[in-house]
Design an enzyme around this catalytic site. Structure first.
Site, PDB file in Angstrom:
ATOM      1  N   ARG A 156      -3.386   2.701   8.864  1.00 50.68           N
ATOM      2  CA  ARG A 156      -3.439   1.654   8.293  1.00 50.68           C
ATOM      3  C   ARG A 156      -2.125   0.852   8.127  1.00 50.68           C
ATOM      4  NH1 ARG A 156      -6.853   4.762   4.432  1.00 50.68           N
ATOM      5  NH2 ARG A 156      -9.002   3.704   4.540  1.00 50.68           N
ATOM      6  N   HIS A 209      -5.413 -44.349 -10.273  1.00 52.99           N
ATOM      7  CA  HIS A 209      -5.952 -44.747 -11.673  1.00 52.99           C
ATOM      8  C   HIS A 209      -7.317 -43.791 -12.076  1.00 52.99           C
ATOM      9  CE1 HIS A 209      -8.720 -47.010 -14.390  1.00 52.99           C
ATOM     10  NE2 HIS A 209      -7.381 -47.565 -14.842  1.00 52.99           N
ATOM     11  N   ARG A 235      -3.691  -1.014  -7.094  1.00 52.86           N
ATOM     12  CA  ARG A 235      -2.713  -2.277  -7.138  1.00 52.86           C
ATOM     13  C   ARG A 235      -3.106  -3.060  -8.358  1.00 52.86           C
ATOM     14  NH1 ARG A 235      -6.034  -5.001  -2.011  1.00 52.86           N
ATOM     15  NH2 ARG A 235      -7.942  -4.839  -2.922  1.00 52.86           N
ATOM     16  N   SER A 275      12.597 -41.461 -20.355  1.00 55.63           N
ATOM     17  CA  SER A 275      11.347 -40.405 -20.193  1.00 55.63           C
ATOM     18  C   SER A 275      11.107 -40.901 -18.657  1.00 55.63           C
ATOM     19  CB  SER A 275      10.143 -41.070 -20.948  1.00 55.63           C
ATOM     20  OG  SER A 275       9.317 -40.192 -20.402  1.00 55.63           O
ATOM     21  N   TYR A 331      11.761 -32.318 -23.705  1.00 54.95           N
ATOM     22  CA  TYR A 331      10.454 -32.164 -23.767  1.00 54.95           C
ATOM     23  C   TYR A 331       9.478 -32.489 -22.336  1.00 54.95           C
ATOM     24  CZ  TYR A 331       9.834 -37.161 -24.378  1.00 54.95           C
ATOM     25  OH  TYR A 331       9.859 -38.588 -23.920  1.00 54.95           O
ATOM     26  N   LYS A 337       0.748  -1.157   0.126  1.00 55.11           N
ATOM     27  CA  LYS A 337       0.008   0.087   0.141  1.00 55.11           C
ATOM     28  C   LYS A 337       0.922   1.256  -0.027  1.00 55.11           C
ATOM     29  CE  LYS A 337      -4.208   1.376   2.336  1.00 55.11           C
ATOM     30  NZ  LYS A 337      -5.120   0.476   1.819  1.00 55.11           N
ATOM     31  N   GLY A 388      -8.303  -7.883   5.319  1.00 49.04           N
ATOM     32  CA  GLY A 388      -9.112  -8.181   6.373  1.00 49.04           C
ATOM     33  C   GLY A 388      -8.056  -8.910   7.800  1.00 49.04           C
ATOM     34  N   CYS A 407       6.953 -37.917 -18.404  1.00 48.96           N
ATOM     35  CA  CYS A 407       5.636 -38.153 -18.938  1.00 48.96           C
ATOM     36  C   CYS A 407       4.933 -38.586 -17.457  1.00 48.96           C
ATOM     37  CB  CYS A 407       5.849 -39.424 -19.762  1.00 48.96           C
ATOM     38  SG  CYS A 407       6.214 -40.932 -18.930  1.00 48.96           S
ATOM     39  N   MET A 436      -5.413  -7.526   9.205  1.00 48.21           N
ATOM     40  CA  MET A 436      -4.633  -6.492  10.095  1.00 48.21           C
ATOM     41  C   MET A 436      -5.579  -5.324  10.184  1.00 48.21           C
ATOM     42  SD  MET A 436      -0.899  -7.178   9.340  1.00 48.21           S
ATOM     43  CE  MET A 436      -0.902  -6.632   7.646  1.00 48.21           C
TER      44      MET A 436
HETATM   45  C1  PEP Z   1       4.970 -42.798 -14.197  1.00 50.03           C
HETATM   46  O1  PEP Z   1       5.034 -43.771 -13.352  1.00 50.03           O
HETATM   47  O2  PEP Z   1       4.930 -41.450 -14.031  1.00 50.03           O
HETATM   48  C2  PEP Z   1       4.369 -43.060 -15.561  1.00 50.03           C
HETATM   49  C3  PEP Z   1       4.172 -42.057 -16.442  1.00 50.03           C
HETATM   50  O3  PEP Z   1       3.699 -44.316 -15.685  1.00 50.03           O
HETATM   51  P1  PEP Z   1       2.122 -45.058 -15.025  1.00 50.03           P
HETATM   52  O4  PEP Z   1       1.671 -43.581 -14.422  1.00 50.03           O
HETATM   53  O5  PEP Z   1       1.458 -45.347 -16.002  1.00 50.03           O
HETATM   54  O6  PEP Z   1       2.826 -45.696 -13.957  1.00 50.03           O
END
Ligand code: PEP
Ligand code: MG
Length: 890
Positions: A100, A472, A356, A781, A868, A30, A109, A848, A111
């Site tokens: 203030r 899952h 702000r 990966s 990636y 502020k 809110g 991944c 203080m």
């Molecule tokens: C992992 O284990 O990060 C993965 C991508 O494989 P899954 O989730 O299928 O075990």
């Protein structure tokens, strides 16, 4: 320089050259913005700020004010007196101030604030004379006593509220507005008596005592319980402290030429470049937000659009409005962002009380960022940094209609974003049947398993009682773009009576519920949803993001529908195709089961021969859709018994199909049972024992690749990925199998393709041995779902029950299955990347696990130099933006 190190003055030309006077870390958000506005010539009431640094000194020093601070404040008060032409404590022409808090980041809110400070039995008369308004003066005095007694003296608010109610009753009034000067004056006497009675001493009449009392109270409020809780929840360090701002009061309640309001320089909901705000004539700031009077529109256009009668400020106070509009322009040019401001008009004179950067919806964030580039206010990189990647979720999925009523049944984990409503189905088959009838269905299960996939796909949303953010249900729903709430522990399901309880509310199958996978909330009945819209601004910003990022963004997808969707969202390849999802198709599962239950290799091969054409078709369609973009196909990963029948009816069915007795089938299923399947016979271990499974899959991949390459003329370079490896030898054996299969297929087809064989790195041993494994693997990966599970020793399927407590207590800053544990698991990723590269400098590195769609984890991947990230289709845009931000921030 007359400023002491702890006190900075602002307004009326007293703008310090010291950059600390406009630094949020020193003078709070502020104070910094007030000083900044004053320095660019905007009308800010003069004031002083005591720096945040003094807060720590005060709180560690027995709550003492030292002489230098007192001198600095005295000097600052003199500055305010000069600016206003009023004198603090003067009976004829008194200066009133507000006191203030102001931390580095706003803590709404949390203080304390004291307004109208400087009033006493004498100065109230001076205020009355000066304003020519006796009622205003006495009303201000009673407001001050009430606020000061609450904040500084620690008296209960209700004592004063009750006295006010009594005064109204005694006079037969219903509204505060009916009280006249003499009533407020009488109430002041009552209020002072309350203070005397409660504390045994009078209400302080010395204005300097009032001021120091209020300054101390603001510093004390930094250590209040509620402020501490807020800090903990929002990761604000206690050491930051709050600043204290003392500023000349200006009054929006001095009659019809006075007003007060709040405004945004652009519409915070849509991002439209139009001033947006509310104001009230003859009112103080709190009246606008308190909802006692209905605020009016700021602009004529907004008033007309809303069909409102009460005049806009533009119409009622054209001159002050004109000045305000000018201030909006100056502020946007200066801050180069949409501003959220508070202002007051005192007798036609405009004052700015706060500015702000304004909070906004995702849609507005995109529009504002894109238009500000077009207006030349910011550049593309800045625009990219302005949009929170996670906010894109709001745009990609249906959301609950914010205006709709809700009947909340409780909360689970926000496992897959978006909102959906429908009738409850308690198993996947029912979900499928009802969906085929055209119903909207929500599949509700204790937890899901691969055999529920078709039901999950048919459902509009999924709700589970168990399972965390990488369970899952969560992973599959996210991949399909279905909203999912997981791990809602208050649900109990009775499959026999087909009823379920949410805590103590009972519902039955077929009843309608709504889930919000973005928040984890579940509601009874159908809460209406609103559809997402991806406009031009989205495309423009994403185009800039693509230009400025280094890492590629791939997707985790296996069905043709998901692959297409991911390409629409900008995926540049497939980072993970989980082939097991292709095994559950109703037509294939009998052969999968036959293969598993076969007594010998010949039996397995005959079942696999039935699966081969189906798998080849899967891969053909993926290669076609990806049209030459890279595609990493992972060979079978989950333990085999996941594919087996469970119910007696399913065993009987299978027995008929495969011609093996039910008892034999059950025995074989029993043999496959594992106590800890996550650490059992899964991943590459399946192929070490049953090589013909991977051989069939490799054959299907290479046959499909050769065919599509021939048909389309595209260069197809399959990437075959081996899961759950721990040793170089596993890779050596299985790579040998894959290479031999490729050679055979190429010979049969009379065509040779380039291809890569690589591994997942998802076990700590694999990370440690990455240098050796890279001798065999052309790419890594990082499967950070399993790597997190195995490094932390926390089951991804059971974590939901206790992980919340871990996050609440700050043991892990966030759910480590959602946002990578950079400190711990991150070390293994960096180390594996480094060792892998040392062996094979051109090794391709990607991620991944679910973390591939999480912005903080993506920033880590950028820093680690991965090539990636791979995310589920709906997270691809988030990953594109987050990768660009990470690259820009460096
Ligand atoms: C992992 O284990 O990060 C993965 C991508 O494989 P899954 O989730 O299928 O075990
Ligand atoms: Mg895994």
């Amino acid at each position: 320089m007359s400023d002491t190190p702890y006190v900075f003055k602002f307004g009326n030309g007293a703008n310090s050259v010291d950059p600390r006077s406009r630094d949020k870390t020193v003078v709070g958000g502020k104070g910094a913005n007030l000083a900044e506005m004053a320095s660019i010539g905007l009308p800010v009431p003069a004031g002083l700020t005591i720096s945040t640094e003094f807060c720590a000194v005060y709180n560690s020093n027995g709550k003492q004010f030292d002489d230098s601070l007192r001198a600095g404040v005295a000097d600052g008060v003199k500055h305010i007196e000069e600016a206003t032409g009023r004198i603090f404590g003067d009976t004829a022409n008194p200066l009133l101030v507000s006191v203030r808090s102001g931390a580095r980041v706003s803590m709404p809110g949390m203080m304390d604030t004291v307004l109208n400070l400087g009033l006493n039995d004498q100065t109230v008369q001076g205020l009355a004379d000066g304003s020519g308004n006796l009622r205003f003066a006495w009303d201000s005095y009673r407001r001050f006593i009430q606020m000061y007694s609450d904040v500084v003296l620690g008296l209960e608010h209700h004592l004063f509220e009750e006295a006010l109610e009594q005064a109204k009753e005694d006079n037969g009034f219903h509204e505060d507005t009916q009280l006249e000067a003499e009533h407020w004056q009488a109430l002041v006497t009552v209020y002072k008596q309350i203070v005397q009675d409660e504390l045994g001493r009078p209400f302080p009449q010395d204005v300097h005592e009032q001021l120091w009392g209020a300054i101390g109270a603001v510093f004390d409020s930094w250590e209040s319980e509620r402020a501490k809780v807020y800090r903990r929840l929002n990761d604000i360090p206690g050491g930051w402290g709050t600043a204290v701002n003392v500023q000349a009061m200006v009054f929006g309640n001095m009659g019809d030429t006075s007003a007060t309001g709040v405004a945004f320089t652009r519409d915070p909901a849509t991002g439209e470049k139009a001033y947006y705000g509310e104001w009230l004539v003859n009112a103080q700031g709190e009246d606008v937000v308190a909802g006692i009077r209905t605020p009016q529109y700021l602009t004529k256009q907004a008033r007309e659009r809303a069909g409102a009668k009460a005049p806009s400020m533009e119409e009622a106070m054209p001159q002050a409005y004109g000045e305000l509009a000018n201030v909006f322009e100056v502020l946007e040019k200066h801050y180069k962002d949409m501003q959220d401001i508070e202002f007051t008009v005192e007798r036609n004179q405009l004052f700015m009380l706060q500015t702000r950067s304004g909070k906004r919806t995702a849609k507005a964030a995109l529009k504002i960022a894109v238009e500000m580039v077009q207006e030349g206010l910011i550049d593309e990189k800045e625009a990219i940094l302005r949009v929170d990647p996670m906010a894109l979720d709001q745009l990609l999925h249906p959301a609950l209609d914010p205006k709709a009523e809700r009947d909340n049944l409780g909360k689970g984990l926000p496992a897959s974003p978006g909102a959906a409503n429908g009738i409850i189905a308690l198993d996947a088959d029912t979900a499928q049947q009802w969906a085929e009838r055209g119903e909207n269905v929500i599949l509700v299960r204790v937890e899901t398993s691969p055999e529920d996939i078709a039901g999950m796909h048919a459902a509009r949303g999924v709700l589970t009682a168990r399972g965390g953010m990488t369970s899952h249900a969560a992973v599959v729903a996210r991949g399909m773009g279905r909203p999912c709430v997981s791990g809602m522990g208050t649900i109990s399901i009775d499959n026999r009576s087909r009823t379920l309880r949410f805590g103590n509310r009972e519902l039955k199958e077929g009843d309608v519920i709504t889930i919000d996978g973005s928040t984890g909330d579940v509601f009874a009945g159908a809460v209406p949803t609103i559809e997402p819209e991806l406009g031009d601004d989205f495309a423009t910003l994403m185009g800039w993001a693509d230009k400025h990022r280094r890492m590629k963004v791939r997707t985790n997808a296996e069905t043709p529908e998901d692959c297409r969707m991911a390409r629409v969202f900008g995926a540049e390849g497939i980072g993970l195709c989980r082939t097991e999802h292709m095994f559950f198709d109703a037509e294939r599962i009998p052969y999968v089961r036959q293969m598993i239950l076969a007594e010998d290799e010949a039996g397995r091969r005959s079942a696999l021969a039935h699966l081969l054409p189906a798998q080849r078709e899967d891969f053909r369609s993926i290669f076609k859709i990806m049209a030459g973009l890279p595609a990493t196909i992972r060979l079978l990963d989950p333990p085999l018994h996941e594919f087996l029948p469970h119910s007696d009816a399913e065993f009987a069915d299978l027995s008929e199909t495969v011609g093996i007795g039910v008892e034999t089938l059950k025995r074989r299923a029993g043999e496959l049972h594992e106590f800890n399947p996550m650490l059992g016979h899964r991943g590459c271990r399946l192929a070490i024992t049953f090589p013909e499974i991977y051989e069939m899959q490799a054959r299907a991949i290479f046959e499909a690749a050769c065919e599509v390459a021939t048909e389309s003329g595209e260069a197809i370079v399959p990437e075959v990925m081996i899961p759950l490896v721990a040793t170089k030898r596993e890779v050596e054996i299985l790579k040998g199998l894959i290479d031999r299969t490729a050679a055979k297929v190429f010979e049969e087809k009379g065509k040779t393709l380039d291809y890569l064989v690589g591994t997942m790195i998802e076990l700590p041993r694999a990370a440690l041995m990455a240098g050796e494994i890279a001798e065999e693997a052309r790419f890594f990966s990082f499967g950070t779902n399993d790597l997190t599970q195995t490094t932390l020793g926390i089951s991804r399927d059971d974590a939901a029950r206790f992980l919340g407590a871990y996050v609440d207590q700050g043991i892990y800053p966030r759910d480590p299955f959602v946002s990578l544990d950079i400190e711990g698991v991150g070390q293994l990723v960096s180390l594996a990347a480094e060792r892998g590269r040392k062996t094979r400098p051109d090794i391709k590195l990607g991620i991944c696990g679910e973390h591939g769609g999480d912005p903080a984890s993506i920033a880590f991947c950028e820093a680690t130099g991965l090539d990636y990230v791979s995310a589920s289709p709906f997270r691809v845009p988030i990953a594109r933006l987050a990768a660009a931000q990470a690259a820009i921030k460096g």
